[in-house]
Design a protein around this motif. Structure first.
Motif, PDB file in Angstrom:
ATOM      1  N   ALA A  37       0.812  -1.214   0.000  1.00 13.57           N
ATOM      2  CA  ALA A  37       0.000   0.000   0.000  1.00 13.57           C
ATOM      3  C   ALA A  37       0.848   1.267   0.000  1.00 13.57           C
ATOM      4  O   ALA A  37       0.325   2.375  -0.087  1.00 13.57           O
ATOM      5  CB  ALA A  37      -0.920  -0.003   1.223  1.00 13.57           C
ATOM      6  N   MET A  38       2.137   1.116   0.104  1.00 11.68           N
ATOM      7  CA  MET A  38       3.034   2.290   0.128  1.00 11.68           C
ATOM      8  C   MET A  38       3.159   2.896  -1.269  1.00 11.68           C
ATOM      9  O   MET A  38       2.970   2.232  -2.279  1.00 11.68           O
ATOM     10  CB  MET A  38       4.440   1.878   0.599  1.00 11.68           C
ATOM     11  CG  MET A  38       4.509   1.450   2.045  1.00 11.68           C
ATOM     12  SD  MET A  38       4.377   2.866   3.133  1.00 11.68           S
ATOM     13  CE  MET A  38       3.287   2.216   4.378  1.00 11.68           C
ATOM     14  N   GLN A  39       3.542   4.137  -1.270  1.00 11.24           N
ATOM     15  CA  GLN A  39       3.830   4.843  -2.519  1.00 11.24           C
ATOM     16  C   GLN A  39       5.027   4.162  -3.208  1.00 11.24           C
ATOM     17  O   GLN A  39       6.046   3.898  -2.565  1.00 11.24           O
ATOM     18  CB  GLN A  39       4.202   6.284  -2.156  1.00 11.24           C
ATOM     19  CG  GLN A  39       4.633   7.160  -3.300  1.00 11.24           C
ATOM     20  CD  GLN A  39       3.430   7.667  -4.086  1.00 11.24           C
ATOM     21  OE1 GLN A  39       2.329   7.834  -3.544  1.00 11.24           O
ATOM     22  NE2 GLN A  39       3.639   7.887  -5.374  1.00 11.24           N
ATOM     23  N   VAL A  40       4.891   3.861  -4.491  1.00 14.72           N
ATOM     24  CA  VAL A  40       6.016   3.251  -5.201  1.00 14.72           C
ATOM     25  C   VAL A  40       7.036   4.341  -5.520  1.00 14.72           C
ATOM     26  O   VAL A  40       6.686   5.343  -6.137  1.00 14.72           O
ATOM     27  CB  VAL A  40       5.550   2.589  -6.506  1.00 14.72           C
ATOM     28  CG1 VAL A  40       6.727   1.928  -7.222  1.00 14.72           C
ATOM     29  CG2 VAL A  40       4.453   1.577  -6.224  1.00 14.72           C
ATOM     30  N   PRO A  41       8.265   4.198  -5.079  1.00 13.37           N
ATOM     31  CA  PRO A  41       9.251   5.250  -5.358  1.00 13.37           C
ATOM     32  C   PRO A  41       9.468   5.392  -6.868  1.00 13.37           C
ATOM     33  O   PRO A  41       9.550   4.388  -7.571  1.00 13.37           O
ATOM     34  CB  PRO A  41      10.525   4.765  -4.661  1.00 13.37           C
ATOM     35  CG  PRO A  41      10.315   3.325  -4.375  1.00 13.37           C
ATOM     36  CD  PRO A  41       8.851   3.064  -4.346  1.00 13.37           C
ATOM     37  N   GLU A  42       9.525   6.627  -7.305  1.00 10.69           N
ATOM     38  CA  GLU A  42       9.675   6.849  -8.743  1.00 10.69           C
ATOM     39  C   GLU A  42      11.057   6.443  -9.234  1.00 10.69           C
ATOM     40  O   GLU A  42      11.211   5.856 -10.288  1.00 10.69           O
ATOM     41  CB  GLU A  42       9.431   8.318  -9.074  1.00 10.69           C
ATOM     42  CG  GLU A  42       8.184   8.505  -9.907  1.00 10.69           C
ATOM     43  CD  GLU A  42       7.839   9.968 -10.054  1.00 10.69           C
ATOM     44  OE1 GLU A  42       8.726  10.714 -10.514  1.00 10.69           O
ATOM     45  OE2 GLU A  42       6.717  10.344  -9.675  1.00 10.69           O
ATOM     46  N   ALA A  43      12.039   6.793  -8.443  1.00  6.43           N
ATOM     47  CA  ALA A  43      13.415   6.456  -8.816  1.00  6.43           C
ATOM     48  C   ALA A  43      14.127   5.881  -7.612  1.00  6.43           C
ATOM     49  O   ALA A  43      14.865   6.578  -6.917  1.00  6.43           O
ATOM     50  CB  ALA A  43      14.142   7.698  -9.329  1.00  6.43           C
ATOM     51  N   PRO A  44      13.875   4.607  -7.318  1.00  3.87           N
ATOM     52  CA  PRO A  44      14.525   4.013  -6.150  1.00  3.87           C
ATOM     53  C   PRO A  44      16.052   4.072  -6.294  1.00  3.87           C
ATOM     54  O   PRO A  44      16.573   4.010  -7.402  1.00  3.87           O
ATOM     55  CB  PRO A  44      14.037   2.560  -6.148  1.00  3.87           C
ATOM     56  CG  PRO A  44      13.440   2.327  -7.488  1.00  3.87           C
ATOM     57  CD  PRO A  44      13.053   3.645  -8.053  1.00  3.87           C
ATOM     58  N   THR A  45      16.710   4.192  -5.153  1.00  4.03           N
ATOM     59  CA  THR A  45      18.167   4.309  -5.183  1.00  4.03           C
ATOM     60  C   THR A  45      18.804   2.938  -5.376  1.00  4.03           C
ATOM     61  O   THR A  45      18.593   2.036  -4.560  1.00  4.03           O
ATOM     62  CB  THR A  45      18.672   4.905  -3.856  1.00  4.03           C
ATOM     63  OG1 THR A  45      17.873   6.058  -3.578  1.00  4.03           O
ATOM     64  CG2 THR A  45      20.135   5.286  -3.941  1.00  4.03           C
ATOM     65  N   LEU A  46      19.550   2.805  -6.443  1.00  2.00           N
ATOM     66  CA  LEU A  46      20.270   1.550  -6.667  1.00  2.00           C
ATOM     67  C   LEU A  46      21.599   1.619  -5.939  1.00  2.00           C
ATOM     68  O   LEU A  46      22.171   2.684  -5.746  1.00  2.00           O
ATOM     69  CB  LEU A  46      20.518   1.327  -8.162  1.00  2.00           C
ATOM     70  CG  LEU A  46      19.278   1.297  -9.051  1.00  2.00           C
ATOM     71  CD1 LEU A  46      19.667   0.920 -10.483  1.00  2.00           C
ATOM     72  CD2 LEU A  46      18.255   0.305  -8.515  1.00  2.00           C
ATOM     73  N   LYS A  47      22.084   0.457  -5.554  1.00  3.64           N
ATOM     74  CA  LYS A  47      23.368   0.416  -4.874  1.00  3.64           C
ATOM     75  C   LYS A  47      24.481   0.927  -5.773  1.00  3.64           C
ATOM     76  O   LYS A  47      24.483   0.661  -6.974  1.00  3.64           O
ATOM     77  CB  LYS A  47      23.705  -1.030  -4.497  1.00  3.64           C
ATOM     78  CG  LYS A  47      23.102  -1.505  -3.217  1.00  3.64           C
ATOM     79  CD  LYS A  47      23.730  -2.836  -2.865  1.00  3.64           C
ATOM     80  CE  LYS A  47      23.073  -3.436  -1.643  1.00  3.64           C
ATOM     81  NZ  LYS A  47      23.545  -4.814  -1.438  1.00  3.64           N
ATOM     82  N   ASP A  48      25.425   1.600  -5.140  1.00  7.86           N
ATOM     83  CA  ASP A  48      26.632   1.944  -5.864  1.00  7.86           C
ATOM     84  C   ASP A  48      27.460   0.665  -6.003  1.00  7.86           C
ATOM     85  O   ASP A  48      27.503  -0.142  -5.075  1.00  7.86           O
ATOM     86  CB  ASP A  48      27.421   2.990  -5.065  1.00  7.86           C
ATOM     87  CG  ASP A  48      28.634   3.443  -5.833  1.00  7.86           C
ATOM     88  OD1 ASP A  48      28.480   4.347  -6.675  1.00  7.86           O
ATOM     89  OD2 ASP A  48      29.733   2.873  -5.600  1.00  7.86           O
ATOM     90  N   PRO A  49      28.106   0.480  -7.167  1.00  2.54           N
ATOM     91  CA  PRO A  49      28.893  -0.758  -7.350  1.00  2.54           C
ATOM     92  C   PRO A  49      29.873  -1.034  -6.199  1.00  2.54           C
ATOM     93  O   PRO A  49      30.165  -2.197  -5.910  1.00  2.54           O
ATOM     94  CB  PRO A  49      29.633  -0.504  -8.657  1.00  2.54           C
ATOM     95  CG  PRO A  49      28.705   0.392  -9.417  1.00  2.54           C
ATOM     96  CD  PRO A  49      28.044   1.276  -8.390  1.00  2.54           C
ATOM     97  N   SER A  50      30.326   0.017  -5.510  1.00  2.37           N
ATOM     98  CA  SER A  50      31.260  -0.230  -4.399  1.00  2.37           C
ATOM     99  C   SER A  50      30.585  -0.968  -3.244  1.00  2.37           C
ATOM    100  O   SER A  50      31.247  -1.538  -2.382  1.00  2.37           O
ATOM    101  CB  SER A  50      31.825   1.101  -3.894  1.00  2.37           C
ATOM    102  OG  SER A  50      30.766   1.889  -3.371  1.00  2.37           O
ATOM    103  N   GLU A  51      29.246  -0.941  -3.239  1.00 12.12           N
ATOM    104  CA  GLU A  51      28.504  -1.618  -2.156  1.00 12.12           C
ATOM    105  C   GLU A  51      28.107  -3.046  -2.521  1.00 12.12           C
ATOM    106  O   GLU A  51      27.480  -3.739  -1.717  1.00 12.12           O
ATOM    107  CB  GLU A  51      27.217  -0.847  -1.855  1.00 12.12           C
ATOM    108  CG  GLU A  51      27.398   0.586  -1.405  1.00 12.12           C
ATOM    109  CD  GLU A  51      26.050   1.306  -1.378  1.00 12.12           C
ATOM    110  OE1 GLU A  51      25.427   1.325  -0.298  1.00 12.12           O
ATOM    111  OE2 GLU A  51      25.608   1.814  -2.415  1.00 12.12           O
TER     112      GLU A  51
END
Ligand code: FES
Ligand code: FES
Lengths: 728, 154
Positions: free
Chosen positions: A172-186
């Motif tokens: 039921a939560m708002q779908v994030p428009e641009a979810p944060t993807l992991k940085d390759p260093s992570e």
């Protein structure tokens, strides 16, 4: 793989249970969850109330490891162990599972599965993570930034709970428009040495289900007796002997006239009945040529002016440069037709449904094509057609053809019945080896002019063969100015910077049906380019690695990446080190499907010149190697596939009929053939590119160059055994 | 014709047409589809099962000749020590690709380990020669057989 019925029901849209969190694309192609769009979601992943995360894999698993690769993307963004991700094949739904490189078409090929999914699946998983955290934050009255997600648990300063507890709320939560993807260093999964193929468990105990394994209540099995020659048609048939076969049901001419279909209760009975059919063939339009004649035709074509030009440099310009050069190196090459021969012969089952529709059970490489064919042949609307994608027992391109050959056969076989019983089409190995859709036979002629220092001053490259794409629905995408790009790919658009290079193409008269075969045009252009580079190095008196590097311009990314890959393979193979008596090495490097692959092949030869492949050392730059061990497996497989065919395989015609019938005369690579393969991955932060095909093109020429190093013999007409090379 | 076959320790009544290979009885009459059809002419090994402890091509063995024989298939191989070790090694090394040949590969590998506890590369070449893998997983099969031998040694 989980094939649990509740989830299946859910996937087909019925009763979207609220106890499952589903994230995927809504009908507008926008990332959404179930509740946000009323349940009409085509998911990339689902999370059950017990916390089970299931990846919905839009590409079929045919051994290339896509189920593992796409699961790894989800595991990464959700901080889970790869072993904890369940998976299943997506249904056929091109509106949302399209291959992003294939237009609005769902399918697998061209080594694109990871490249087109890399951001898509990560984004869905990252959004799922953010929504789960938001739901937990709300429930616990804390800020979401104080929470983290790990191994299926949401962790707060004071509390923790399994993600399953929040699936309803997260939906039921708002779908994030641009979810944060992991940085390759992570990254802790992507690019890491983890061996956890998601399909291993099913495949070591006989539980994996392939199209060949489908058995439905009341099914009929159909085997086809095919025209002995391309273009022959059924005139009449007599099934009186077939009627004696226990389990025989009936026989009908395939509506195309290309075969007679024997229907029976079992596969064995269908094969027996098929063999017992007596057929009169109309040979009026049948192919009559021999392979020897076709080979001469193709070689004749590359000796004359080509039909089309596929390069900015024209023939006259290149010829002039070559004519004025200090030294000319010239060779002709011939490549026979090849069958894909995946281990599982073709076949599919069509099951009638209660509402008058059908379900096709298939190891479907192009599910969208299945839908289209079934719609046309059975005159059914799209909503009455489902495709159940099963494991494929290998494909190498064969489970898709421009006209969906075996899918059409299955549809016609079903359409010819009263449509009350499931109909299963089964090919035998003979159907597969003789059934067309081959890598086309190709001829090349290359003339290269060198200056006094051994530098290339002009390159005239002519190719002749049957076009794969002309006359198909894909023609507008692939053919330019008469040139079927797949016939010449890998020559002018490779990693080398070659001056004054002309590429010409002549189309051959079709002798049979042809198709894309693992690495498509690169399967022959890679061989020619890399044998030529070796010959040129020899003419220039240069080391083969050093000579290649002269033509890899490291100021451009293509040249730089190929050079790095080449150096890595050479270094790991000990290139330049002394070899014991009787040993020799060859090297080859080729770019295809966005990836750079180089390899060194080391052989031994005995007193009689009999060749044994001792080891192969390969390097691959495929951008980020998401699952490095799967990458290595694909390169190992690509090498075996490339070398095995170059060594001893060909499909030949005798008076128009295919001579080879089964594995004894289309001999597969065997355990004894290659003692050792090592694959090294070039570290990279570039976007992922293909791995299924790029291992194949350099394999043949690396072997050929090793043979030349051992004996001075340049093998230019394939297979090698037909050029008097003997293997141990 | 009704015959009785002992498969994975259990007696099964089957009724194949005369001349039916064991492969098709397993796959279609008994719905044991782990044993694969790859060529039908003893050239690929995908159909390998154990008959009285010998690795045989089930596409060539007629069901009617097998009354009284002990037949073992991929579905039950994991319950033998060598079978369990091979499956473990296959998992550790992620041997499979398409998997279609792997039932046969595993049946041949288990037979090898039953005969030779510590096989050499030459033994592996000899025993595995009849099992084709179109995905060319051979290097991993070789490594996994060595690994399985180690696992069994403990
Ligand atoms: S199916 Fe029996 S050996 Fe190939
Ligand atoms: S794993 Fe595909 S044929 Fe062996």
């Amino acid at each position: 793989m989980t094939l649990n019925t509740t989830r299946r029901k859910f996937l087909s849209g019925a009763g979207a249970a609220l106890s499952v969190f589903v994230i995927g694309l809504n009908p507008k192609g926008v990332l959404a969850t179930t509740s946000a769009s009323g349940g009409n979601i085509t998911p990339f992943l689902t999370i059950a109330e017990d916390g089970t995360v299931t990846a919905i894999i839009k590409h079929f698993e045919g051994g290339q490891g896509v189920s593992t690769g796409l699961s790894a993307l989800i595991a990464e963004e959700m901080n889970m162990a790869l072993e904890d991700i369940q998976w299943e094949h997506a249904p056929s739904d091109p509106s949302r599972y399209a291959n992003l490189f294939f237009g609005g078409f769902q399918g697998t090929g061209g080594s694109t599965a990871m490249a087109n999914s890399f951001i898509q699946y990560r984004t869905a998983a990252a959004a799922a993570k953010e929504m789960l955290l938001a739901a937990a934050a709300e429930a616990w009255g804390v800020d979401a930034s104080t929470l983290s997600l790990s191994e299926g648990l949401i962790l707060g300063a004071e509390q923790q709970a399994g993600i399953g507890d929040f699936v309803a709320a997260a939906g039921a939560m708002q779908v994030p428009e641009a979810p944060t993807l992991k940085d390759p260093s992570e990254f802790r999964i992507i690019g890491k040495e983890i061996r956890a193929r998601r399909d291993t468990a099913d495949k070591i105990n006989g539980q994996a289900k392939y199209a060949m394994d489908v058995q439905l209540e009341g099914q009929m099995v159909v085997a086809l007796k095919r025209a002995p020659k391309y273009g022959a048609k059924v005139a009449s048939f007599d099934d009186s002997a077939a009627r004696e076969v226990p389990g025989f049901i009936m026989a009908h001419t395939l509506p195309t006239g290309d075969a007679v279909m024997a229907y029976a209760q079992t596969t064995w009975a269908a094969f027996q009945a098929r063999d017992a059919l007596e057929i009169e063939w109309d040979m009026a339009n049948a192919e009559t040529r021999n392979s020897a004649a076709i080979k001469e035709e193709l070689l004749g074509m590359v000796r004359t002016e080509p039909q089309f030009t596929g390069s900015a440099t024209d023939l006259a310009t290149a010829s002039k440069a070559i004519d004025g050069s200090a030294k000319v190196v010239e060779r002709e090459f011939y490549f026979p037709m090849l069958a894909h021969a995946p281990m599982e012969p073709m076949g599919a089952t069509i099951e009638p449904t209660a509402d008058g529709g059908v379900i096709m059970h298939d190891g479907a490489q192009f599910p969208t094509a299945n839908n289209m064919v079934l719609g046309q042949v059975l005159e059914l609307p799209p909503e009455k057609i489902q495709v159940n994608t099963l494991y494929a027992g290998g494909f190498f391109g064969r489970r898709a053809t421009p006209n969906s050959d075996y899918v059409v056969e299955a549809a016609l076989a079903f359409a010819t019945t009263d449509r009350t019983r499931p109909v299963k089409l089964v090919w035998s190995r003979e159907d597969d080896i003789t059934g067309g859709y081959y890598r086309p036979a190709m001829a090349h002629r290359v003339r290269v002019g060198l200056d006094a220092n051994g530098a290339i001053v002009g390159w005239d490259h002519r190719v002749a063969g049957q076009s794969i794409f002309k006359g198909t629905a894909f023609e507008p995408m692939i053919v330019r100015n008469g040139v079927d790009h797949s016939s010449v790919e890998g020559i002018a658009d490779g990693a080398y910077t070659i001056p004054t290079q002309h590429v010409g193409l002549t189309d051959a008269v079709p002798a049979t049906t042809v198709n894309w075969w693992r690495s498509v045009g690169h399967s022959h252009t890679g061989y020619v380019m890399e044998v030529m580079m070796d010959l040129l190095a020899e003419a220039a008196g240069a080391d083969p690695v050093e000579y290649r590097l002269r033509y890899l311009d490291e100021t451009n990314p293509d040249g730089a990446r190929m050079a790095t890959t080449l150096r890595l393979a050479a270094e790991k193979a000990g290139w330049g080190n002394d070899l014991p008596q009787g040993r020799a090495r060859g090297i080859a490097a080729h770019k295809s499907f966005g990836s750079y692959c180089a390899m060194v092949c080391e052989i031994s030869t005995d007193a009689d010149g009999v060749v044994k492949i001792e080891n192969v050392t390969a390097a691959i730059d495929c951008g980020i190697a998401v699952t490095p061990d799967v990458v290595r497996a694909q390169i190992e497989g690509g090498i075996g596939y490339g070398m095995g065919h170059v060594m001893r395989d060909q499909i030949t015609l005798e008076d128009g009929a295919v001579y080879e019938q089964n594995f004894p005369d289309y001999e597969p690579l065997r355990m004894r053939d290659i003692a050792e393969v090592k694959v090294y991955i070039v570290p990279s932060t570039e976007a992922p590119t293909g791995v299924g095909e790029p291992g194949t093109p350099p394999a043949g020429p690396a072997l050929a160059n090793a043979i030349a190093a051992a004996s001075g013999k340049r093998v230019t007409h394939l297979p090698m055994t037909s050029s008097d090379v003997e293997f141990a | 014709m009704t015959i009785s076959l002992k498969i994975n320790g259990a007696l099964k009544e089957v009724d194949p047409a005369p001349g039916t290979p064991l492969l098709w009885v397993l796959r279609e009459e008994l719905a044991m589809t782990g044993t694969k059809f790859g060529c039908g002419v003893a050239a690929c090994g995908a159909c390998t099962v154990h008959i009285d402890g010998v690795a045989e091509r089930s596409c060539q063995a007629l069901a009617e000749d097998l009354e009284g024989s002990e037949i073992t298939t991929i579905e039950a191989i994991g319950s033998s020590p060598a079978g369990a070790a091979v499956q473990k090694a296959w998992t550790e090394l992620d041997v499979v690709q398409c998997g279609y040949c792997q039932s046969g590969q595993i049946m041949s590998a288990v037979k090898l380990l039953n005969d030779i506890a510590n096989p050499t590369d030459q033994d592996i070449d000899d025993y595995m020669d009849g099992n084709a893998c179109r995905c060319a997983t051979y290097v991993r099969i070789r490594a996994a057989i060595h690994r399985a031998a180690d696992i069994m040694e403990g």
